[in-house]
Scaffold this motif. Structure first.
Motif, short mmCIF file in Angstrom:
data_model
loop_
_atom_site.label_atom_id
_atom_site.label_comp_id
_atom_site.label_asym_id
_atom_site.label_seq_id
_atom_site.Cartn_x
_atom_site.Cartn_y
_atom_site.Cartn_z
N GLU A 1 0.84 -1.22 0.00
CA GLU A 1 0.00 0.00 0.00
C GLU A 1 0.86 1.26 0.00
O GLU A 1 0.60 2.20 -0.73
CB GLU A 1 -0.92 0.04 1.23
CG GLU A 1 -2.02 -1.01 1.26
CD GLU A 1 -1.66 -2.19 2.14
OE1 GLU A 1 -0.45 -2.49 2.28
OE2 GLU A 1 -2.59 -2.82 2.68
N LYS A 2 1.90 1.25 0.86
CA LYS A 2 2.73 2.45 1.00
C LYS A 2 3.50 2.76 -0.28
O LYS A 2 3.84 3.90 -0.54
CB LYS A 2 3.71 2.28 2.16
CG LYS A 2 3.06 2.53 3.51
CD LYS A 2 4.05 2.39 4.64
CE LYS A 2 3.34 2.62 5.96
NZ LYS A 2 4.10 2.12 7.10
N ASP A 3 3.81 1.73 -1.06
CA ASP A 3 4.56 1.96 -2.30
C ASP A 3 3.77 2.83 -3.28
O ASP A 3 4.35 3.45 -4.16
CB ASP A 3 4.94 0.64 -2.96
CG ASP A 3 5.92 -0.15 -2.11
OD1 ASP A 3 6.82 0.47 -1.52
OD2 ASP A 3 5.79 -1.39 -2.04
N PHE A 4 2.45 2.85 -3.13
CA PHE A 4 1.62 3.70 -3.99
C PHE A 4 1.36 5.07 -3.35
O PHE A 4 0.71 5.91 -3.94
CB PHE A 4 0.27 3.02 -4.28
CG PHE A 4 0.42 1.76 -5.09
CD1 PHE A 4 0.42 1.80 -6.48
CD2 PHE A 4 0.56 0.53 -4.46
CE1 PHE A 4 0.56 0.65 -7.22
CE2 PHE A 4 0.71 -0.64 -5.20
CZ PHE A 4 0.71 -0.58 -6.58
N ARG A 5 1.83 5.22 -2.11
CA ARG A 5 1.55 6.46 -1.36
C ARG A 5 2.85 6.99 -0.73
O ARG A 5 2.92 7.29 0.45
CB ARG A 5 0.52 6.19 -0.26
CG ARG A 5 -0.87 5.81 -0.80
CD ARG A 5 -1.83 5.40 0.31
NE ARG A 5 -1.84 6.32 1.43
CZ ARG A 5 -2.45 7.51 1.44
NH1 ARG A 5 -3.11 7.91 0.37
NH2 ARG A 5 -2.41 8.28 2.51
N MET A 6 3.86 7.13 -1.53
CA MET A 6 5.18 7.49 -1.02
C MET A 6 5.22 8.94 -0.51
O MET A 6 5.84 9.23 0.50
CB MET A 6 6.24 7.27 -2.10
CG MET A 6 6.52 5.81 -2.41
SD MET A 6 7.26 4.91 -1.01
CE MET A 6 8.94 5.53 -1.06
N THR B 1 10.93 14.53 -7.07
CA THR B 1 9.54 14.71 -7.49
C THR B 1 8.66 13.62 -6.88
O THR B 1 7.72 13.13 -7.52
CB THR B 1 9.44 14.65 -9.02
OG1 THR B 1 10.22 13.53 -9.47
CG2 THR B 1 9.97 15.92 -9.67
N LEU B 2 8.98 13.22 -5.67
CA LEU B 2 8.23 12.15 -5.02
C LEU B 2 6.74 12.50 -4.96
O LEU B 2 6.37 13.61 -4.61
CB LEU B 2 8.76 11.92 -3.60
CG LEU B 2 8.24 10.64 -2.91
CD1 LEU B 2 8.73 9.40 -3.64
CD2 LEU B 2 8.68 10.60 -1.46
N GLU B 3 5.90 11.54 -5.32
CA GLU B 3 4.47 11.79 -5.40
C GLU B 3 3.72 10.48 -5.13
O GLU B 3 4.30 9.40 -5.23
CB GLU B 3 4.16 12.31 -6.83
CG GLU B 3 2.79 12.89 -7.04
CD GLU B 3 2.40 13.90 -5.97
OE1 GLU B 3 1.76 13.47 -4.97
OE2 GLU B 3 2.73 15.09 -6.12
N ASP B 4 2.46 10.59 -4.74
CA ASP B 4 1.60 9.41 -4.65
C ASP B 4 1.15 9.00 -6.05
O ASP B 4 1.05 9.84 -6.94
CB ASP B 4 0.34 9.72 -3.83
CG ASP B 4 0.66 9.96 -2.35
OD1 ASP B 4 1.79 9.66 -1.93
OD2 ASP B 4 -0.25 10.45 -1.64
N TRP B 5 0.83 7.73 -6.21
CA TRP B 5 0.19 7.29 -7.45
C TRP B 5 -1.26 7.79 -7.44
O TRP B 5 -1.84 7.96 -6.36
CB TRP B 5 0.18 5.77 -7.54
CG TRP B 5 1.49 5.09 -7.76
CD1 TRP B 5 2.64 5.25 -7.05
CD2 TRP B 5 1.76 4.09 -8.75
NE1 TRP B 5 3.62 4.41 -7.54
CE2 TRP B 5 3.11 3.68 -8.57
CE3 TRP B 5 1.02 3.48 -9.75
CZ2 TRP B 5 3.72 2.72 -9.38
CZ3 TRP B 5 1.61 2.52 -10.55
CH2 TRP B 5 2.95 2.14 -10.37
N PRO B 6 -1.84 7.97 -8.62
CA PRO B 6 -3.26 8.33 -8.65
C PRO B 6 -4.16 7.11 -8.43
O PRO B 6 -5.38 7.25 -8.37
CB PRO B 6 -3.44 8.91 -10.06
CG PRO B 6 -2.41 8.21 -10.88
CD PRO B 6 -1.24 7.95 -9.96
#
Lengths: 159, 557
Positions: free
Chosen positions: B113-118, B129-134
């Protein structure tokens, strides 16, 4: 890059390497490369790179996938011979193995980065020839695989 | 020559393209699958260490070849030099039907889960440019499951306590542990860690009429001689061809995506031998891997899209990332080598997230595939032991079967300057401008790498290693087999290239489906995630072209 005339003639007039037909390397160059191979993987209880035919690997692959290294050999060998003569007063191929080793250690520690680069290329190619598949010309009779006691594992998978 | 119009052209028959072609053709859409490389079987590629996907000193059995391809790579002093595919700096991924999946190690990881919400987890590090996945893990979960069952993954449900929620078990039991993996398993338990068998896209039993693994030592870097390794070349692509709606064209080099004045993709131009062909279509899917997908978009510039397709905001080619591999070697007192592949069998996810000291991200740690002799002779020699001479030879003899390695793919913080650009002055054999790679890793990656490497040494010592030494990454940009990030998925067109379904923001019929869309690349090997996204995007593409929602799986809201 300067080579003295006598040294150049010595390289040209060296006895023909007997076992294989040479295409990429001259006989003189082959003698030097073979001596380097023997330093990189010497014979002990097990054959070394010379006995495993690594020279043949290098000679064959320089005419194929390793073609981009041909200039390294063509320039590197005389460079090494010159440096050796300057340092020891002798031809590299006339030194005994212990003296050759000592000279090569100074190459690694020395300031001639181009010469060291050539030496590193020969180390890499010798490892490839000795430990890679025999079908490329080195590792005769699966010498290295038998030495590592993995011939049974590699056999049947060496296509 | 212009060919008759088809529904879809998929460019690239690899991990993702093979699945997209399968899904679209199963839905009855006329699909052309273009592959720049050839179709290989084991009999052509063999078990030659010096010509494998991992060691390419005599070329890469899986392509691309040195004669036709060239790139520019940046040296440490900032210059660009020409590099051929067999050179490391090229960042090669295979060029053949099945792409990297023909010769990969086949670890089949789900990200957590966290890998998509870094960004939500770690904030915004400077210079990243660290960002969450959409999309979330929950969005993708059914598609992970589909990938596991369609491609075939062996594993043990529940064995990894850090794994995200999963609804279905693996379709096959885990492969057996070899001697080394068993020893490491016990050692990790002794440390209070949570070891488990690595999920692999390798058959442990007969699956889909293909054999189970015969445990040969030649796994990563090679095609499987019994087709137990589940590449798209033996799974999705044959199923696509069986529908009769999919046509696979090999040795086809795509040069350009054709667009019209309305900004719609109308086809692709490609070379087959000496022939220049145009294949018109209703939609184009780009699945060429992160470097080559970006190159194709950038090479398809028009008046309407002067900086390349999808590149109005200069994000195509940016954020190139892979993994900063870190770990250690150790030498133990008795032989642990038994020659049984695939060897990489035991992992711990104790350090994937939540590291101390504010470290961002982490890595799965696992033992390695069998190191064949040449690679060992160069890479597995401890500091202090000479790299040549009698000592080196004797070290080989003494330690080949006693050297163990534990490594982890450290998740990289995306860097905007790490990128793929077109190098207009340098062209491949078909006259297509090639690409150049530049940039660097984020400093934070190296901090995480040091932590992971220290854990690797700890693990090896617990396994009886009498000597250990670290393996640490440098600052150089990643761009090899785990390449990702160059066509970021996002909701904001200003800061991303494709939407959550992999469609280019400002175009309604052009999609990028491969690792390019990854916002971040997880602390895991990426292939299963690439494939889950391929199923996810295929459902949407099918719906777009059919004018209704996809028949395969319902789209989440």
């Amino acid at each position: 890059m300067k080579i003295d005339r006598r040294l150049f003639l010595t390289i040209l007039s060296a006895p023909l390497y007997p076992a294989i037909p040479l295409v990429m390397l001259t006989a003189g160059e082959a003698r030097v490369v073979e001596a380097l191979c023997a330093q990189i993987i010497p014979a002990d209880d097990w054959p070394g790179a010379k006995e495993a035919g690594v020279l043949y690997y290098i000679e064959t692959q320089l005419a194929g996938p390793l073609e981009r290294f041909v200039d390294n050999y063509k320039n590197g060998i005389p460079r090494l011979m010159s440096a050796c003569r300057e340092q020891t007063g002798k031809l590299f191929t006339d030194l005994d193995p212990a003296q050759q080793k000592q000279f090569l250690q100074t190459v690694e520690a020395g300031p001639d980065t181009e010469l060291n680069r050539f030496w590193q290329v020969v180390i890499d190619h010798t490892m490839q020839g000795f430990y890679g598949s025999p079908k490329h010309g080195g590792n005769k009779d699966e010498t290295s695989w038998r030495m590592l006691a993995i011939a049974d594992v590699m056999e049947g998978h060496n296509h | 020559m212009t060919l008759p119009t088809v529904d879809v052209v998929v460019v690239g028959a690899g991990a993702a393209g093979g699945i997209v072609a399968e899904q679209l053709s199963l839905a009855g859409l006329h699909t052309v699958l273009l592959e720049r490389g050839d179709k290989f079987g084991f009999s052509q590629t063999g078990h030659d260490e010096l010509r494998s996907q991992r060691i390419t000193v005599l070329g890469n059995a899986f392509g691309p070849d040195d004669k036709h391809y060239v790139r520019l790579a940046q040296t440490s002093d900032g210059h660009f030099v020409r590099v051929r595919p067999s050179e490391g700096a090229y960042g090669n991924n295979a060029a053949c039907v099945g792409g990297g999946t023909m010769s990969y190690g086949a670890m089949a990881w789900r990200y957590t889960e966290k890998d998509f919400r870094m960004r939500s987890t770690y904030g915004a590090p400077e210079a990243s440019t660290l960002e969450d996945w959409p999309i979330s893990y929950d969005d993708l979960e059914p598609f992970y499951s589909k990938a596991e069952w369609e491609i075939g993954v062996s594993g043990t449900m529940g064995a990894n306590p850090f794994e995200a929620r999963r609804q279905k078990p693996y379709p096959m039991p885990a492969l057996p542990l070899n001697t080394e993996a068993s020893a490491l398993f016990k050692a990790a338990q002794g440390l209070g860690w949570h070891p488990f068998p690595i999920p692999m896209a390798i058959n442990s039993v007969t699956y889909q009429k293909r054999s189970g693994c015969i445990q040969c030592p030649h796994c990563v870097g090679f095609a499987c001689e019994v087709n137990a390794k589940n590449s798209t070349a033996v799974t999705a692509i044959p199923r696509a061809l069986a529908t009769a709606h999919c046509e696979l064209r090999t040795n086809c080099i795509t040069s350009r995506i054709v667009t019209n004045d309305a900004g719609k993709a109308t086809g692709v131009e490609y070379f087959q031998g000496d022939h220049a062909l145009t294949q018109p279509c209703r939609a184009v899917v780009v699945s060429c891997s992160a470097t080559e997908s970006a190159r194709l978009l950038l090479n398809s510039a028009t008046k309407l899209f002067p900086h390349g397709l999808g590149n109005n905001n200069d994000w195509v080619g940016r954020n190139l990332q892979g993994h900063a591999y870190a770990g250690a070697y150790g030498i133990v007192e008795k032989d642990l080598f038994d020659g049984l592949g695939p060897a990489a069998r035991v992992a711990c996810c104790d350090f994937s997230h939540g590291l101390p000291g504010g470290l961002k991200g982490g890595a799965m740690l696992s033992n390695e595939f069998i190191r064949l002799p040449y690679l060992f002779s160069r890479n597995a020699i401890p500091p202090g032991t000479p790299k040549w001479g009698l000592e080196h030879k004797q070290h080989m003899r003494h330690s080949y079967k006693r050297t163990v390695s534990v490594m982890g793919p450290v998740q990289e913080m995306p860097v905007f300057e790490s990128r793929v650009e077109i190098a207009p002055e340098v062209k491949d054999a078909w006259g297509i401008p090639t690409l150049r790679i530049s940039g660097h890793r984020h400093a934070a990656d190296l901090e995480v790498a040091r932590f992971i490497s220290a854990r690797a040494e700890e693990w090896l010592k617990a396994c009886g290693a009498i000597k250990t030494w670290p393996v640490l990454p440098g600052r150089g940009v990643s761009g090899g087999q785990h390449q990702a990030g160059t066509c970021r998925m996002g909701t904001d067109p200003q800061t991303s290239v494709v939407d959550r379904y992999c469609r280019i923001h400002d175009m309604d019929n052009l999609y990028v489906v491969d690792g390019s869309v990854h916002v971040t690349n997880g602390g895991f090997n990426p292939s299963l995630t690439i494939q889950a996204i391929a199923y996810w995007a295929s459902a949407k593409i099918t719906g777009d072209l059919r004018g209704r929602s996809a028949p395969v799986l319902p789209l989440p809201a």
